[in-house]
Design a protein around this motif. Sequence first.
Motif, PDB file in Angstrom:
ATOM      1  N   HIS A 111      14.205  -3.045  -3.729  1.00  0.00           N
ATOM      2  CA  HIS A 111      13.080  -2.144  -3.957  1.00  0.00           C
ATOM      3  C   HIS A 111      11.721  -2.833  -3.875  1.00  0.00           C
ATOM      4  O   HIS A 111      10.755  -2.239  -3.394  1.00  0.00           O
ATOM      5  CB  HIS A 111      13.221  -1.468  -5.333  1.00  0.00           C
ATOM      6  N   GLY A 112      11.642  -4.072  -4.377  1.00  0.00           N
ATOM      7  CA  GLY A 112      10.348  -4.738  -4.418  1.00  0.00           C
ATOM      8  C   GLY A 112       9.734  -4.933  -3.043  1.00  0.00           C
ATOM      9  O   GLY A 112       8.561  -4.604  -2.816  1.00  0.00           O
ATOM     10  N   ALA A 113      10.528  -5.463  -2.098  1.00  0.00           N
ATOM     11  CA  ALA A 113      10.014  -5.693  -0.752  1.00  0.00           C
ATOM     12  C   ALA A 113       9.666  -4.379  -0.042  1.00  0.00           C
ATOM     13  O   ALA A 113       8.555  -4.234   0.500  1.00  0.00           O
ATOM     14  CB  ALA A 113      11.020  -6.506   0.061  1.00  0.00           C
ATOM     15  N   PRO A 114      10.578  -3.383  -0.019  1.00  0.00           N
ATOM     16  CA  PRO A 114      10.189  -2.094   0.572  1.00  0.00           C
ATOM     17  C   PRO A 114       8.991  -1.461  -0.117  1.00  0.00           C
ATOM     18  O   PRO A 114       8.158  -0.822   0.536  1.00  0.00           O
ATOM     19  CB  PRO A 114      11.449  -1.236   0.399  1.00  0.00           C
ATOM     20  N   ARG A 115       8.879  -1.634  -1.437  1.00  0.00           N
ATOM     21  CA  ARG A 115       7.753  -1.065  -2.178  1.00  0.00           C
ATOM     22  C   ARG A 115       6.432  -1.668  -1.702  1.00  0.00           C
ATOM     23  O   ARG A 115       5.449  -0.945  -1.502  1.00  0.00           O
ATOM     24  CB  ARG A 115       7.945  -1.325  -3.676  1.00  0.00           C
ATOM     25  N   ALA A 116       6.420  -2.987  -1.487  1.00  0.00           N
ATOM     26  CA  ALA A 116       5.201  -3.638  -1.010  1.00  0.00           C
ATOM     27  C   ALA A 116       4.813  -3.133   0.374  1.00  0.00           C
ATOM     28  O   ALA A 116       3.634  -2.877   0.657  1.00  0.00           O
ATOM     29  CB  ALA A 116       5.411  -5.151  -0.994  1.00  0.00           C
ATOM     30  N   ILE A 117       5.823  -2.976   1.243  1.00  0.00           N
ATOM     31  CA  ILE A 117       5.549  -2.469   2.595  1.00  0.00           C
ATOM     32  C   ILE A 117       4.999  -1.054   2.534  1.00  0.00           C
ATOM     33  O   ILE A 117       4.009  -0.712   3.197  1.00  0.00           O
ATOM     34  CB  ILE A 117       6.832  -2.529   3.447  1.00  0.00           C
ATOM     35  N   LEU A 118       5.637  -0.204   1.715  1.00  0.00           N
ATOM     36  CA  LEU A 118       5.200   1.188   1.622  1.00  0.00           C
ATOM     37  C   LEU A 118       3.776   1.290   1.055  1.00  0.00           C
ATOM     38  O   LEU A 118       2.964   2.084   1.552  1.00  0.00           O
ATOM     39  CB  LEU A 118       6.166   1.981   0.748  1.00  0.00           C
ATOM     40  N   ARG A 119       3.472   0.522   0.046  1.00  0.00           N
ATOM     41  CA  ARG A 119       2.138   0.596  -0.557  1.00  0.00           C
ATOM     42  C   ARG A 119       1.070   0.146   0.444  1.00  0.00           C
ATOM     43  O   ARG A 119      -0.032   0.718   0.484  1.00  0.00           O
ATOM     44  CB  ARG A 119       2.092  -0.242  -1.835  1.00  0.00           C
ATOM     45  N   TRP A 120       1.393  -0.878   1.207  1.00  0.00           N
ATOM     46  CA  TRP A 120       0.452  -1.320   2.248  1.00  0.00           C
ATOM     47  C   TRP A 120       0.264  -0.229   3.297  1.00  0.00           C
ATOM     48  O   TRP A 120      -0.862   0.058   3.722  1.00  0.00           O
ATOM     49  CB  TRP A 120       0.978  -2.605   2.883  1.00  0.00           C
ATOM     50  N   GLN A 121       1.362   0.410   3.683  1.00  0.00           N
ATOM     51  CA  GLN A 121       1.287   1.474   4.679  1.00  0.00           C
ATOM     52  C   GLN A 121       0.552   2.698   4.144  1.00  0.00           C
ATOM     53  O   GLN A 121      -0.155   3.377   4.889  1.00  0.00           O
ATOM     54  CB  GLN A 121       2.691   1.863   5.132  1.00  0.00           C
ATOM     55  N   VAL A 122       0.726   2.995   2.853  1.00  0.00           N
ATOM     56  CA  VAL A 122      -0.010   4.113   2.260  1.00  0.00           C
ATOM     57  C   VAL A 122      -1.505   3.870   2.326  1.00  0.00           C
ATOM     58  O   VAL A 122      -2.296   4.768   2.654  1.00  0.00           O
ATOM     59  CB  VAL A 122       0.439   4.343   0.793  1.00  0.00           C
ATOM     60  N   ARG A 123      -1.921   2.639   2.029  1.00  0.00           N
ATOM     61  CA  ARG A 123      -3.350   2.309   2.101  1.00  0.00           C
ATOM     62  C   ARG A 123      -3.887   2.468   3.516  1.00  0.00           C
ATOM     63  O   ARG A 123      -5.068   2.773   3.711  1.00  0.00           O
ATOM     64  CB  ARG A 123      -3.584   0.887   1.597  1.00  0.00           C
ATOM     65  N   ARG A 124      -3.023   2.277   4.507  1.00  0.00           N
ATOM     66  CA  ARG A 124      -3.431   2.445   5.905  1.00  0.00           C
ATOM     67  C   ARG A 124      -3.381   3.905   6.342  1.00  0.00           C
ATOM     68  O   ARG A 124      -3.738   4.235   7.461  1.00  0.00           O
ATOM     69  CB  ARG A 124      -2.531   1.613   6.818  1.00  0.00           C
ATOM     70  N   GLY A 125      -2.898   4.780   5.447  1.00  0.00           N
ATOM     71  CA  GLY A 125      -2.839   6.193   5.766  1.00  0.00           C
ATOM     72  C   GLY A 125      -1.623   6.612   6.564  1.00  0.00           C
ATOM     73  O   GLY A 125      -1.609   7.709   7.143  1.00  0.00           O
ATOM     74  N   ASP A 126      -0.587   5.774   6.607  1.00  0.00           N
ATOM     75  CA  ASP A 126       0.636   6.097   7.345  1.00  0.00           C
ATOM     76  C   ASP A 126       1.313   7.302   6.704  1.00  0.00           C
ATOM     77  O   ASP A 126       1.732   7.249   5.549  1.00  0.00           O
ATOM     78  CB  ASP A 126       1.578   4.890   7.315  1.00  0.00           C
ATOM     79  N   PRO A 127       1.470   8.419   7.433  1.00  0.00           N
ATOM     80  CA  PRO A 127       2.038   9.631   6.826  1.00  0.00           C
ATOM     81  C   PRO A 127       3.487   9.465   6.366  1.00  0.00           C
ATOM     82  O   PRO A 127       3.905  10.110   5.403  1.00  0.00           O
ATOM     83  CB  PRO A 127       1.922  10.687   7.935  1.00  0.00           C
TER      84      PRO A 127
ATOM     85  N   SER B 145       9.776   1.219  -8.866  1.00  0.00           N
ATOM     86  CA  SER B 145       9.074   0.149  -9.580  1.00  0.00           C
ATOM     87  C   SER B 145      10.056  -0.681 -10.406  1.00  0.00           C
ATOM     88  O   SER B 145      11.141  -0.222 -10.761  1.00  0.00           O
ATOM     89  CB  SER B 145       7.996   0.733 -10.495  1.00  0.00           C
ATOM     90  N   TRP B 146       9.644  -1.919 -10.721  1.00  0.00           N
ATOM     91  CA  TRP B 146      10.489  -2.796 -11.530  1.00  0.00           C
ATOM     92  C   TRP B 146      10.743  -2.191 -12.915  1.00  0.00           C
ATOM     93  O   TRP B 146      11.857  -2.229 -13.429  1.00  0.00           O
ATOM     94  CB  TRP B 146       9.844  -4.178 -11.667  1.00  0.00           C
ATOM     95  N   ARG B 147       9.734  -1.611 -13.518  1.00  0.00           N
ATOM     96  CA  ARG B 147       9.910  -1.008 -14.846  1.00  0.00           C
ATOM     97  C   ARG B 147      10.940   0.103 -14.803  1.00  0.00           C
ATOM     98  O   ARG B 147      11.815   0.192 -15.677  1.00  0.00           O
ATOM     99  CB  ARG B 147       8.565  -0.478 -15.351  1.00  0.00           C
ATOM    100  N   THR B 148      10.862   0.955 -13.791  1.00  0.00           N
ATOM    101  CA  THR B 148      11.822   2.050 -13.666  1.00  0.00           C
ATOM    102  C   THR B 148      13.218   1.520 -13.371  1.00  0.00           C
ATOM    103  O   THR B 148      14.216   1.996 -13.912  1.00  0.00           O
ATOM    104  CB  THR B 148      11.370   3.015 -12.558  1.00  0.00           C
ATOM    105  N   PHE B 149      13.291   0.520 -12.503  1.00  0.00           N
ATOM    106  CA  PHE B 149      14.579  -0.091 -12.165  1.00  0.00           C
ATOM    107  C   PHE B 149      15.225  -0.703 -13.404  1.00  0.00           C
ATOM    108  O   PHE B 149      16.426  -0.541 -13.640  1.00  0.00           O
ATOM    109  CB  PHE B 149      14.370  -1.153 -11.086  1.00  0.00           C
ATOM    110  N   ARG B 150      14.442  -1.395 -14.203  1.00  0.00           N
ATOM    111  CA  ARG B 150      14.974  -2.026 -15.412  1.00  0.00           C
ATOM    112  C   ARG B 150      15.502  -0.965 -16.380  1.00  0.00           C
ATOM    113  O   ARG B 150      16.561  -1.127 -16.995  1.00  0.00           O
ATOM    114  CB  ARG B 150      13.882  -2.864 -16.079  1.00  0.00           C
ATOM    115  N   GLY B 151      14.774   0.151 -16.499  1.00  0.00           N
ATOM    116  CA  GLY B 151      15.256   1.243 -17.346  1.00  0.00           C
ATOM    117  C   GLY B 151      16.551   1.839 -16.816  1.00  0.00           C
ATOM    118  O   GLY B 151      17.445   2.201 -17.589  1.00  0.00           O
TER     119      GLY B 151
END
Length: 442
Positions: free
Chosen positions: A13-29, A206-212
Amino acid sequence: MIAQYWLRWSAEHGAPRAILRWQVRRGDPFAVLLSGQRGLHDPYPLIDELRAPGGLLRTPLSYAAFDHPQVRAILRDSRFGVRQALGGELPGPWRKLAERVTVPPNPVEPPSMLVLDPPEHTRMRKPVSSAFTPRAIARLRDRVEVVTAELLDAMPAHGSVDLITDFAARVPIAIIAEMLGFPASDRELFLRWGDQVTPLLDIGTSWRTFRGAMAAIESMDGYLAAHIEMLRREPGEDILSTLVSSGDLDLRELQAGASLLMGAGFETTVNLIGNAIAALSANPDQLAIAQADPDRWSDVVEETLRFDPPVQTTARQALEDVEIDGVTIREGATVILSLAGANRDPAVFPDPHRFDIDRPNLREHVAFSSGIHACLGASLARMEAVHALRALYTRYPGLRLREAPTRRNLFTLHGFEHMPVDLGPVARTNAPDGLADAARRS
């Protein structure tokens, strides 16, 4: 164990999450669809945007399909599997890192049927399928009527309730708990565990959600082990007792199967009932049709499954090189399948964004998937939703949303967390389908 879980989260989750957040900032639909607020609350404009170029979409994480013919074909194609599909395409080192950390049995890890390919999938599914035959579902109908009547009787006349927590979640959890031999006093546990574990179906949790989620899985593991041991000594007439007594499945397989049935047995139905109420509230003309003819409630359920499916997406992994519409999907690549996109494909469903229970082909949706991984409990979910909606609107024909309902902060499982309503007066007519008689018999 926390350190091991962090390694697992980082890879899955961590690696895909970083990619997705970067892509969201770029406006990737596509990234916004999977993890942005617009995708969580109103995914359909984004799906239309992603569908527009036509064909398969290549994303930083995987391929994606939105058209009905493509989605249905891949779901039914034996050249695609599920074992490593749900997490998207992980590079080799990340995949090996994730596989080094063992977690307790749960719905999204082998040996859960959700992520098994044949022949393991066939072996796991066959003994469970007996609980969902037409005859078995028919036997559950009276019990669904009783549970629904009891919940409606407990509601305050002219009062206000939350239809998700006070109704939509209560019907299916009562039925699946009985099917698995769990005591009624533990239903709150299952609801809480379900809320904690279901985010694992999303990409980039997120890590917090995953840990829960891991903490909930550990609690479920201990609970199920003790419950299964009790059933070995004192089997009941429930499906889990039958599986335990058969000796066909080992303890880990029994725990994985029970946790999957427990989650899938109510999560889909909760969302289905809530999404139907929201659609009917926004389309009073369609509600009027169903209220005038009780036989039309099944059409309400089918159109809800098409219009706003409770499960928005699934995924498949190519087991060999596969060509789809001129695109070669290499072995090991993942295709994210938008069930919501397929169900609003304008080439199959004209005027797809209109909720219309008179739609002639409304049953051609893929809300319950298709092929060998088609939802085992689809008939049960349909039956529960039809009875729940018909009984609710018969008892309270004038119910109205008190405020805008709150969506769950999930992408894959698409539904509402809260839905406050004013019930209005109780109708003077008797409840349908023997609800009152069934309640008295209980």
